[in-house]
Design a protein around this motif. Structure first.
Motif, mmCIF file in Angstrom:
data_model
loop_
_atom_site.group_PDB
_atom_site.id
_atom_site.type_symbol
_atom_site.label_atom_id
_atom_site.label_comp_id
_atom_site.label_asym_id
_atom_site.label_seq_id
_atom_site.Cartn_x
_atom_site.Cartn_y
_atom_site.Cartn_z
ATOM 1 N N TRP A 87 0.833 -1.213 0.000
ATOM 2 C CA TRP A 87 0.000 0.000 0.000
ATOM 3 C C TRP A 87 0.864 1.258 0.000
ATOM 4 N N ASN A 88 1.898 1.268 0.838
ATOM 5 C CA ASN A 88 2.753 2.450 0.918
ATOM 6 C C ASN A 88 3.406 2.740 -0.424
ATOM 7 N N ARG A 89 3.868 1.710 -1.097
ATOM 8 C CA ARG A 89 4.539 1.951 -2.371
ATOM 9 C C ARG A 89 3.544 2.363 -3.457
ATOM 10 N N VAL A 90 2.385 1.705 -3.515
ATOM 11 C CA VAL A 90 1.403 2.028 -4.559
ATOM 12 C C VAL A 90 0.804 3.413 -4.321
ATOM 13 N N ALA A 91 0.487 3.720 -3.068
ATOM 14 C CA ALA A 91 -0.185 4.981 -2.762
ATOM 15 C C ALA A 91 0.715 6.188 -2.978
ATOM 16 N N HIS A 92 2.033 6.010 -2.825
ATOM 17 C CA HIS A 92 2.936 7.167 -2.886
ATOM 18 C C HIS A 92 3.894 7.136 -4.066
ATOM 19 N N ALA A 93 3.821 6.095 -4.899
ATOM 20 C CA ALA A 93 4.746 6.016 -6.031
ATOM 21 C C ALA A 93 4.287 6.921 -7.156
ATOM 22 N N SER A 379 13.629 12.031 0.514
ATOM 23 C CA SER A 379 14.235 12.717 -0.632
ATOM 24 C C SER A 379 13.495 14.012 -0.950
ATOM 25 N N ALA A 380 12.169 13.955 -0.929
ATOM 26 C CA ALA A 380 11.382 15.153 -1.222
ATOM 27 C C ALA A 380 11.671 16.256 -0.209
ATOM 28 N N GLU A 405 10.191 12.147 -9.512
ATOM 29 C CA GLU A 405 11.047 11.089 -8.990
ATOM 30 C C GLU A 405 10.918 10.875 -7.493
ATOM 31 N N THR A 406 10.018 11.578 -6.832
ATOM 32 C CA THR A 406 9.837 11.387 -5.388
ATOM 33 C C THR A 406 8.373 11.132 -5.031
ATOM 34 N N GLY A 407 7.601 10.622 -5.994
ATOM 35 C CA GLY A 407 6.231 10.211 -5.732
ATOM 36 C C GLY A 407 5.333 11.344 -5.283
ATOM 37 N N SER A 408 4.306 10.968 -4.538
ATOM 38 C CA SER A 408 3.329 11.967 -4.079
ATOM 39 C C SER A 408 3.936 12.939 -3.078
ATOM 40 N N TYR A 409 4.994 12.510 -2.365
ATOM 41 C CA TYR A 409 5.649 13.411 -1.419
ATOM 42 C C TYR A 409 6.276 14.593 -2.147
ATOM 43 N N GLY A 410 6.865 14.328 -3.316
ATOM 44 C CA GLY A 410 7.448 15.403 -4.100
ATOM 45 C C GLY A 410 6.400 16.393 -4.573
ATOM 46 N N LEU A 411 5.235 15.862 -4.989
ATOM 47 C CA LEU A 411 4.150 16.747 -5.403
ATOM 48 C C LEU A 411 3.676 17.615 -4.238
ATOM 49 N N ASP A 412 3.591 17.008 -3.059
ATOM 50 C CA ASP A 412 3.184 17.779 -1.875
ATOM 51 C C ASP A 412 4.180 18.896 -1.571
ATOM 52 N N GLU A 413 5.477 18.594 -1.703
ATOM 53 C CA GLU A 413 6.491 19.619 -1.449
ATOM 54 C C GLU A 413 6.414 20.727 -2.497
ATOM 55 N N LEU A 414 6.147 20.351 -3.765
ATOM 56 C CA LEU A 414 6.006 21.372 -4.801
ATOM 57 C C LEU A 414 4.817 22.286 -4.514
ATOM 58 N N LYS A 415 3.707 21.710 -4.084
ATOM 59 C CA LYS A 415 2.531 22.525 -3.753
ATOM 60 C C LYS A 415 2.840 23.463 -2.594
ATOM 61 N N ALA A 430 8.104 26.483 -8.820
ATOM 62 C CA ALA A 430 7.314 25.355 -8.337
ATOM 63 C C ALA A 430 5.999 25.247 -9.089
ATOM 64 N N VAL A 431 5.356 26.393 -9.350
ATOM 65 C CA VAL A 431 4.106 26.389 -10.113
ATOM 66 C C VAL A 431 4.357 25.854 -11.526
ATOM 67 N N THR A 432 5.464 26.262 -12.134
ATOM 68 C CA THR A 432 5.807 25.798 -13.482
ATOM 69 C C THR A 432 6.052 24.290 -13.495
ATOM 70 N N ALA A 433 6.755 23.796 -12.492
ATOM 71 C CA ALA A 433 7.033 22.361 -12.418
ATOM 72 C C ALA A 433 5.754 21.557 -12.232
ATOM 73 N N LEU A 434 4.821 22.067 -11.429
ATOM 74 C CA LEU A 434 3.550 21.364 -11.211
ATOM 75 C C LEU A 434 2.735 21.261 -12.489
ATOM 76 N N ALA A 435 2.902 22.214 -13.382
ATOM 77 C CA ALA A 435 2.099 22.238 -14.608
ATOM 78 C C ALA A 435 2.608 21.265 -15.660
ATOM 79 N N VAL A 436 3.816 20.731 -15.495
ATOM 80 C CA VAL A 436 4.378 19.826 -16.499
ATOM 81 C C VAL A 436 3.710 18.463 -16.389
ATOM 82 N N THR A 437 3.237 17.929 -17.506
ATOM 83 C CA THR A 437 2.591 16.620 -17.519
ATOM 84 C C THR A 437 3.641 15.511 -17.623
#
Length: 572
Positions: A87-93, A379-380, A405-415, A430-437
């Motif tokens: 669960w930890n790997r799937v939920a945060h990968a 890492s995030a 490269e740091t899963g959902s934790y990286g997205l949280d740090e970017l936000k 950070a806003v620019t990085a979040l917009a990249v698909t």
């Protein structure tokens, strides 16, 4: 339920039933994935698939060793731990990162389950929380050999099945091939094959004991070999320094691999000490020296990783390397102390060290596999802190690490950085990085530090042909990138290369053929200056002729074949 050990026929039934039931369940799950037609796999289905795939091994291994009630309780706990880790790997990968076999960052689940199962199983058999060392040793090596033989047996089993399918196909029957490709047949039959092979290892105790003795005997006599090589390496470092090691760009990984090999071979030589059987004096001294080498290699690996983390921060891969370094340091310290103690039987302190480190390793693996010390989360946080604290400016920061490269934790740090970054530049980046698909992820190019460049020194380039020829002034005035494939005579003041000037492409201008140790490098002058054209195959047998200047150009026996604009080379 009486807490007694399963009889041999009961253990076989449990194993076969596990293989059949788990196999059918996995087949159903995989077939349901196909029906999704490109939609994302539900979280519960991913977790359940991974849990069943790995949980079966707990029941297979425990059925022949543990008591009934103990096996039931431990199986439930183990399945719960696997489900938590999955669960930890799937939920945060990252998106699309699902793999039911726990590859990449989750591979530590394999040593974690192996170690914890042997600790629990041995304690259950001995009736004490800490079992005798001899029982740990016997069970762990038996289970390792049993697992290896099971994999070999299952691979051969499937090889025979596919051979039969091919033979039937030759005479026009494809039903058997279709059957083998059907998940409702392939997964249950694989489970039954592994179950039968594991049970065979329990029944054929003499065979397992002899095979284990053979494996340990072979491995133990590899210890003097790796010890001599390790000593040569350690002594050579005293003269060369650490810079050549750092230039390999793989120092930490290589040193940790050496540490794993040393631990394995030391234990293969020690086994259960000299109380069980006489130990050759060569193995005794090799093991003591290897214990010291283990501490040295672990220390070098730790220093190498420290330099990398201090410069670039944590990434998921560096967190995993850090886990390896910490474990290697613990083994190095424990084994060095065991080898230094003068009293007691030969390396007898290894026994409590191995038992204690087994518990420590299980704990370390658990915290890394769960949110407690998830590599993605660490890492995030590390990368976000680097850019937010000013340790690295936003223009030179690799935003792709946080975004992809740091899963959902990286997205949280970017936000978080997009809203509360210390500077406006950080917030905008950070806003620019979040917009990249995900499709455009490689548009975020990581910052490349300025490349070191060097100029050739004519004193370290000896021209051997033509006689009295000089290197072109343009070659000596140009600087060249200091990279792994650059001749060391251009970057190392102690290295001298021999050089031949020879026209190889018919342009009436000589190319530079440079010999550095056992490698050749060819430079040609073009519109952008001198550039390396390649490094042809070369061996030490050519050294005498090359140094004597006996080098000429030879036309190919066959011209190249042109088909349209494509050139096809005909080899001799």
């Amino acid at each position: 339920m009486t807490n007694q050990q399963l009889r041999p026929n009961e253990a076989l039934i449990v194993r076969l039933a596990t293989g059949l039931v788990f196999g059918l369940a996995i087949a159903w799950l995989i077939k349901s994935f196909d029906a999704l037609e490109g939609r994302s796999i539900p979280l519960w289905a991913q977790v359940l698939t991974s849990t069943l795939m790995l949980g079966a091994f707990i029941l297979w291994a425990g059925a022949g060793a543990m008591k009934r009630l103990s096996l039931a309780i431990w199986s439930v706990i183990a399945l719960g731990l696997i489900a938590l880790i999955a669960w930890n790997r799937v939920a945060h990968a990252n998106e699309g990162g699902y793999n039911p076999f726990f590859f990449n960052l989750s591979f530590l689940i394999y040593p974690f389950l192996f170690i914890t199962h042997e600790l629990v199983s041995s304690a259950d058999q001995s009736g004490t929380p800490i079992a005798p060392y001899g029982l740990y040793f016997d069970e762990a090596w038996k289970r390792g050999v049993q697992l290896a033989l099971s994999v070999i047996f299952t691979a051969l089993f499937w090889g025979i099945l596919w051979l039969g399918a091919v033979l039937l196909g030759y005479i026009g029957f494809s039903w058997f091939k279709d059957l083998l490709s059907n998940e409702y047949f392939s997964w249950p039959i694989s489970g039954l094959a592994i179950a039968a092979s594991v049970n065979l290892g329990d029944v054929q105790t003499k065979l397992m004991h002899n095979f284990r003795a053979l494996v340990l005997g072979v491995l133990s006599w590899l210890l003097p070999v790796i010890t001599v090589i390790g000593l040569l390496f350690a002594v050579s470092l005293c003269f060369s320094g650490l810079e050549p090691l750092w230039k390999t760009k793989a120092a930490t990984a290589s040193l940790l691999t050496a540490c794993v090999a040393l631990v394995l071979l030391i234990n293969a030589a020690y086994q259960q000490g000299d109380a069980e059987r006489p130990v050759h004096i060569v193995l005794r001294w090799s093991a003591r020296l290897a214990c010291g080498l283990l501490a040295i290699f672990a220390g070098l690996a730790a220093y190498s990783l420290y330099l990398r983390i201090a410069q670039y921060g944590l990434t998921p891969e560096r967190v995993m390397a850090l886990v390896g370094v910490v474990i290697a340091l613990l083994y190095g310290l424990g084994y060095a102390v065991a080898a230094a103690l003068p009293r007691g039987r030969w390396l007898n302190p290894l026994e409590p060290v191995n038992i204690a480190l087994a518990f420590v390793m299980a704990a370390i693996c658990f915290v890394v596999l769960t949110p407690i010390a998830d590599p993605y989360r660490l890492s995030a946080q590390s990368q976000a802190e680097r850019v937010n604290s000013g340790a690295v400016i936003p223009e030179k920061f690799d935003w792709r690490v946080l975004r992809f490269e740091t899963g959902s934790y990286g997205l949280d740090e970017l936000k978080r950085l997009s809203k509360s970054g210390k500077t406006d530049t950080i917030r905008k980046a950070a806003v620019t990085a979040l917009a990249v698909t995900n499709e455009d992820r490689y548009l975020i190019t990581p910052y490349q530090p300025p490349q070191n460049r060097v100029k050739p020194d004519a004193r370290r380039l000896k021209v051997v042909a033509p006689e009295k020829a000089l290197l072109p002034t343009s070659f000596l005035q140009q600087d060249y990138p200091d990279e792994g494939y650059t001749p060391q005579c251009l970057t190392n003041t102690d290295r001298v290369c021999t050089v031949v000037l020879l026209d190889l492409n018919g342009d009436a201008k000589p190319e530079i053929i440079m010999r550095d140790s056992n490698a050749l490098y060819i430079y040609a002058e073009g519109e952008k200056g001198w550039e390396m054209q390649g490094s042809p195959l070369y061996n030490s047998g050519h050294e005498e002729d090359f140094n004597a200047g006996r080098v000429t150009a030879a036309k190919p026996k066959w011209d190249d074949l042109m088909i349209g604009k494509e050139r096809l080379r005909l080899r001799d």
